[in-house]
Structures are given as structure tokens and as C-alpha cells.
Design a protein around this motif. Sequence first.
Motif, PDB file in Angstrom:
ATOM      1  N   LEU A 179     -61.485  57.928   7.416  1.00 27.24           N
ATOM      2  CA  LEU A 179     -62.803  58.425   7.769  1.00 27.24           C
ATOM      3  C   LEU A 179     -63.845  57.322   7.773  1.00 27.24           C
ATOM      4  CD1 LEU A 179     -64.683  60.678   8.516  1.00 27.24           C
ATOM      5  CD2 LEU A 179     -64.760  61.385   6.127  1.00 27.24           C
ATOM      6  N   ARG A 180     -63.761  56.424   6.811  1.00 27.51           N
ATOM      7  CA  ARG A 180     -64.763  55.363   6.746  1.00 27.51           C
ATOM      8  C   ARG A 180     -64.559  54.281   7.803  1.00 27.51           C
ATOM      9  NH1 ARG A 180     -69.380  56.972   6.024  1.00 27.51           N
ATOM     10  NH2 ARG A 180     -70.199  57.261   3.936  1.00 27.51           N
ATOM     11  N   ALA A 181     -63.434  54.288   8.471  1.00 27.39           N
ATOM     12  CA  ALA A 181     -63.277  53.425   9.638  1.00 27.39           C
ATOM     13  C   ALA A 181     -63.916  54.067  10.859  1.00 27.39           C
ATOM     14  CB  ALA A 181     -61.807  53.135   9.897  1.00 27.39           C
ATOM     15  N   ILE A 182     -63.910  55.402  10.897  1.00 19.72           N
ATOM     16  CA  ILE A 182     -64.530  56.122  12.014  1.00 19.72           C
ATOM     17  C   ILE A 182     -66.049  56.168  11.849  1.00 19.72           C
ATOM     18  CG2 ILE A 182     -64.642  58.354  13.206  1.00 19.72           C
ATOM     19  CD1 ILE A 182     -61.721  58.816  12.304  1.00 19.72           C
ATOM     20  N   VAL A 183     -66.484  56.404  10.627  1.00 19.85           N
ATOM     21  CA  VAL A 183     -67.925  56.437  10.304  1.00 19.85           C
ATOM     22  C   VAL A 183     -68.143  55.439   9.168  1.00 19.85           C
ATOM     23  CG1 VAL A 183     -69.895  57.885   9.687  1.00 19.85           C
ATOM     24  CG2 VAL A 183     -67.941  58.893  10.882  1.00 19.85           C
ATOM     25  N   LEU A 212     -72.668  61.652  14.608  1.00 18.73           N
ATOM     26  CA  LEU A 212     -72.663  63.054  15.010  1.00 18.73           C
ATOM     27  C   LEU A 212     -71.311  63.362  15.637  1.00 18.73           C
ATOM     28  CD1 LEU A 212     -76.076  63.201  16.971  1.00 18.73           C
ATOM     29  CD2 LEU A 212     -75.708  63.636  14.531  1.00 18.73           C
ATOM     30  N   PHE A 213     -70.837  64.578  15.438  1.00 19.01           N
ATOM     31  CA  PHE A 213     -69.595  65.048  16.038  1.00 19.01           C
ATOM     32  C   PHE A 213     -69.884  66.342  16.791  1.00 19.01           C
ATOM     33  CE2 PHE A 213     -68.397  62.261  12.680  1.00 19.01           C
ATOM     34  CZ  PHE A 213     -67.197  61.666  13.063  1.00 19.01           C
ATOM     35  N   VAL A 214     -69.470  66.404  18.040  1.00 19.87           N
ATOM     36  CA  VAL A 214     -69.744  67.575  18.875  1.00 19.87           C
ATOM     37  C   VAL A 214     -68.576  67.784  19.824  1.00 19.87           C
ATOM     38  CG1 VAL A 214     -70.932  66.326  20.737  1.00 19.87           C
ATOM     39  CG2 VAL A 214     -71.567  68.712  20.233  1.00 19.87           C
ATOM     40  N   ARG A 232     -82.843  60.462  19.906  1.00 22.57           N
ATOM     41  CA  ARG A 232     -83.951  60.489  18.957  1.00 22.57           C
ATOM     42  C   ARG A 232     -83.692  59.621  17.732  1.00 22.57           C
ATOM     43  NH1 ARG A 232     -84.619  65.193  21.698  1.00 22.57           N
ATOM     44  NH2 ARG A 232     -86.581  66.339  21.476  1.00 22.57           N
ATOM     45  N   LEU A 233     -82.426  59.458  17.395  1.00 24.29           N
ATOM     46  CA  LEU A 233     -82.083  58.789  16.143  1.00 24.29           C
ATOM     47  C   LEU A 233     -81.915  57.286  16.304  1.00 24.29           C
ATOM     48  CD1 LEU A 233     -79.558  61.501  15.009  1.00 24.29           C
ATOM     49  CD2 LEU A 233     -81.732  60.990  13.864  1.00 24.29           C
ATOM     50  N   GLY A 234     -81.410  56.857  17.453  1.00 27.09           N
ATOM     51  CA  GLY A 234     -81.280  55.432  17.710  1.00 27.09           C
ATOM     52  C   GLY A 234     -80.169  54.764  16.912  1.00 27.09           C
ATOM     53  N   GLY A 235     -79.134  54.324  17.600  1.00 29.23           N
ATOM     54  CA  GLY A 235     -78.086  53.560  16.958  1.00 29.23           C
ATOM     55  C   GLY A 235     -77.002  54.365  16.288  1.00 29.23           C
ATOM     56  N   ILE A 236     -77.148  55.661  16.186  1.00 30.69           N
ATOM     57  CA  ILE A 236     -76.148  56.484  15.524  1.00 30.69           C
ATOM     58  C   ILE A 236     -74.946  56.685  16.455  1.00 30.69           C
ATOM     59  CG2 ILE A 236     -77.004  58.719  16.318  1.00 30.69           C
ATOM     60  CD1 ILE A 236     -76.562  59.754  13.449  1.00 30.69           C
ATOM     61  N   ARG A 237     -73.775  56.795  15.882  1.00 30.75           N
ATOM     62  CA  ARG A 237     -72.572  57.010  16.676  1.00 30.75           C
ATOM     63  C   ARG A 237     -72.448  58.491  17.066  1.00 30.75           C
ATOM     64  NH1 ARG A 237     -67.715  53.167  14.468  1.00 30.75           N
ATOM     65  NH2 ARG A 237     -68.984  51.331  13.966  1.00 30.75           N
TER      66      ARG A 237
END
Length: 245
Positions: free
Chosen positions: A18-22, A136-138, A161-166
Motif C-alpha cells: 500500500l505504501r508503494a501505491i500511496v 484518491l481512488f474512484v 482543487r488539491l494539486g499534486g495528489i495522486r
Amino acid sequence: MRADAFLRAAEALPVRDLRAIVPAGGIVVVAPHPDDESLGCGGLIAEACRLGIPVRLVVVSDGVGSHPNSPSHPPGRLRALREAETLAAAARLGLAGEHVTFLRLPDRFVPDSGPAAEAAAELVAAAARACGAGALFVTWAHDPHCDHRASAAIAGRARDRLGGIRLHAYPVWGWTLPPETEVGGPPRGARLDAARHRAAKAAAIAAHRSQTTDLIADDPAGFRLEPAMIARFTERHEIFLEVAP
């Protein structure tokens, strides 16, 4: 790339923890309907909770489109039932109810643009800020369901809106696409090994009793998840596709 080839390639993506993905921060799961979170991200949510990673769940639609003609479960009662099922499912995965938000947009009519979509995107962004989200996951934008595509658009607006988030996508109804459907370039992303959480994930899916049993038996057009679909989502790995900005 054809859908059949794309999905085969997605099933061969590298397995990462998980910490490699996020790499840092919390996680927000955006579910178009009550139950999508358990199907596509049950292992992800359970693993994040196990590791003490903050998680927020945002359920976009009210879910009342699953049994539109039920005399025993008119829209208000059905919405309350589906929200209760979602809270029970979240508890099975280790997620407290206080971290679940219901946007209650109309099932089958979730907007992908306009004021309501912008307001939804801001609520997703607020959930991300609340947990210091790194991702974010969708649902996948190619899922053949209008609410899944609209939720993908809303999550994209939240990322802006958040900028830079995956942003990562998880296929749900994408597995039912006609094989010849064109879905773009080859997949990028990873698979998460959810084996340690298979029992919890199965229990979370089963908590959505209105979708998995004959609990609501008075609507001939009512929806029910097929056993084969449930079996697919209780396999060892969950797939998360990278969504480019």
C-alpha cells in the motif's frame, strides 16, 4: 487498446504494497453507489486501517436506483437501508462510521459537470484535506455505468482543487465491457495483495444485503449482484490504475 487486452494487462500489473501505491498521507475512496467501496477497494480500506493510515469514504449517489419499483422500500426507506449497509460494511473493514460521507446525489443521474458536480468535488476535496490524503481512488472512467463515469469526473475535479495528489481508478463494471471496446493506451498502476483481508472483504460485500440477497423481493426489476461478480471481487488482488492529470 481493446478492453479485453487492457484488462488482461491490468491483471498482470506489478504487485505492490500500500505504501508503494500511496507513499504518504491518507486515502479517500470515492464510491458511486453504496457497495462499490467494498467491491473495488475493500482490501485497500482494510489494509489502510490495519496500518493506521487515515481513510475517508465518500459515497456519491443515494443508491435508490437498485429497486425503483419496490412497494416495501420506497426511495426514502431504501436510501436509509443502503446507508446502514454501507456503515456495516465499513465496520467490517475497520473503518469508523464517522469517516463515511454520503453525498446523496440521485442514483442513475449523478452529474459529471455543472454546479452539483462542482459541489460534490469540493466535498471530496474536503475529505482529502481532513485526512491529509496522498491519493484518491474512484471507479474507472470506462466503467459502463453513467454514475461511475460521473464519479470519475468528480474525483478528477477534486484532484484539480488539491494539486499534486495522486488519482487511481478501480474497475467495477469495466469487467463487463464488450471485448472490442476501445479504452485507450495500456494500463499503468499496480495490484494490491488483499489476501489477508479476504474474509473481511467478503463480509463487507455480504453486509450489502439489499444487493446480494432477496431481502427486497417485491421489485421484478430489482438489482442483485451475481455470484460470479462477487467471486471476481473476492479474489486475491485489487487493481488500481494510475490516472494521468
